[in-house]
Design an enzyme around this catalytic site. Structure first.
Site, PDB file in Angstrom:
ATOM      1  N   SER A 266       0.826  -1.212   0.000  1.00  0.00           N
ATOM      2  CA  SER A 266       0.000   0.000   0.000  1.00  0.00           C
ATOM      3  C   SER A 266       0.858   1.260   0.000  1.00  0.00           C
ATOM      4  O   SER A 266       0.545   2.233  -0.693  1.00  0.00           O
ATOM      5  CB  SER A 266      -0.923  -0.009   1.213  1.00  0.00           C
ATOM      6  OG  SER A 266      -0.185   0.009   2.419  1.00  0.00           O
TER       7      SER A 266
ATOM      8  N   ASN B 178       0.432   8.412  -7.154  1.00  0.00           N
ATOM      9  CA  ASN B 178       0.284   9.869  -7.126  1.00  0.00           C
ATOM     10  C   ASN B 178       1.324  10.564  -7.979  1.00  0.00           C
ATOM     11  O   ASN B 178       1.015  11.517  -8.707  1.00  0.00           O
ATOM     12  CB  ASN B 178       0.369  10.371  -5.679  1.00  0.00           C
ATOM     13  CG  ASN B 178      -0.925  10.183  -4.921  1.00  0.00           C
ATOM     14  OD1 ASN B 178      -1.853  10.976  -5.025  1.00  0.00           O
ATOM     15  ND2 ASN B 178      -1.002   9.106  -4.145  1.00  0.00           N
TER      16      ASN B 178
ATOM     17  N   ARG C 234       0.758   3.830  -3.188  1.00  0.00           N
ATOM     18  CA  ARG C 234       0.244   5.183  -2.942  1.00  0.00           C
ATOM     19  C   ARG C 234       1.215   6.230  -3.502  1.00  0.00           C
ATOM     20  O   ARG C 234       0.816   7.154  -4.212  1.00  0.00           O
ATOM     21  CB  ARG C 234       0.031   5.401  -1.446  1.00  0.00           C
ATOM     22  CG  ARG C 234      -0.519   6.785  -1.113  1.00  0.00           C
ATOM     23  CD  ARG C 234      -0.611   7.004   0.386  1.00  0.00           C
ATOM     24  NE  ARG C 234      -1.618   6.142   0.988  1.00  0.00           N
ATOM     25  CZ  ARG C 234      -1.349   5.073   1.727  1.00  0.00           C
ATOM     26  NH1 ARG C 234      -0.087   4.725   1.946  1.00  0.00           N
ATOM     27  NH2 ARG C 234      -2.314   4.339   2.228  1.00  0.00           N
TER      28      ARG C 234
END
Length: 249
Positions: free
Chosen positions: A183, A191, A187
């Site tokens: 995760s 982005n 993430r």
């Protein structure tokens, strides 16, 4: 990138317009690695440039501190660096308390590398953190530190927690542990890659007059603002997970 626009000139065949929107990782040079061919890519080159920039900045900052010590007068650079170090100590110490000293150096280096990588698009580089190989490695290093803290401070409790609250939760607890680096890496990668793709599309697919002044504002958001936010999130998660495993020890 190719885009076809139906036309009525000639035989009515579609008119193909070639637009450059380059946001890919390019293979620059092949290297023989134990009989296998691997490539030096744009990620490697940009990473080396960022690391070199950080090393030069460190040497310059050290020279500035030594000069300030000799002359008993703080320079602008030494003042800014001292402010940054104090902010880092408060940031890490606010969560980890007395144990902050053990992790401050790692968090500081991690924050500098991620932030400079995230914002490198301003200087025409492809952010290394827009490559999942980079973010996964960063997350795995953090994952090792988290699990090391768990084993060191909880000992047998680290294994026991895998079977809590009941034995049948073992598979779910194992998945939960290994989902942490997944995760965190996804993430950061998602982005930064999103901003990289959007900026590449903007530069590659719009006419020149649409680029006057506007890219500066977009870089401020996608590179500086978003890059700083993602740096903070990654470092904050690292600190939080470590504290969670350490408890109050």
């Amino acid at each position: 990138m190719l885009s076809s626009i139906p036309g009525i000139a000639g035989q009515g065949e579609p008119v193909t317009i070639v637009k450059e929107a380059d946001f890919y990782i390019h293979q620059l040079h092949p290297v023989n690695f134990f009989g296998n061919t691997v490539y030096i890519t744009t990620t490697h080159v940009c990473t080396i440039i960022i690391m070199a920039a950080l090393m030069i900045f460190t040497l310059v900052a050290r020279h500035s501190f030594m000069k300030a010590e000799r002359e008993h007068k703080m320079t602008t650079l030494s003042t800014l660096v001292e402010l940054g170090v104090d902010t880092l100590n408060k940031f890490v110490g606010g969560t980890l308390g007395k144990a902050a000293g053990k992790y401050t150096n790692y968090i500081g280096v991690l924050a500098l590398y991620i932030f400079f990588s995230n914002t490198s698009g301003i200087f025409g580089l492809r952010p290394p953190t827009a490559d999942y190989g980079t973010t996964l490695c960063l997350a795995l290093i953090t994952f090792v530190m988290i699990e090391y803290a768990d084993i060191r401070y909880n000992r047998f409790g680290a294994v026991k927690s895998l079977f809590e609250p009941v034995f049948f939760f073992f598979p779910m607890n194992v998945i939960s542990i290994f989902s942490t680096p997944l995760s965190m890496s996804l993430r950061l990668f998602g982005n930064i890659l999103g901003g990289t793709v959007l900026m590449a599309l903007y530069y590659g697919m719009l006419p020149w007059f649409a680029k006057l002044g506007v890219p500066a504002a977009l870089h401020v958001y996608f590179d500086v603002f978003s890059g700083a936010i993602q740096t903070y999130v990654f470092c904050m998660l690292t600190i939080t997970f470590i504290k969670d495993k350490r408890g109050d020890k």
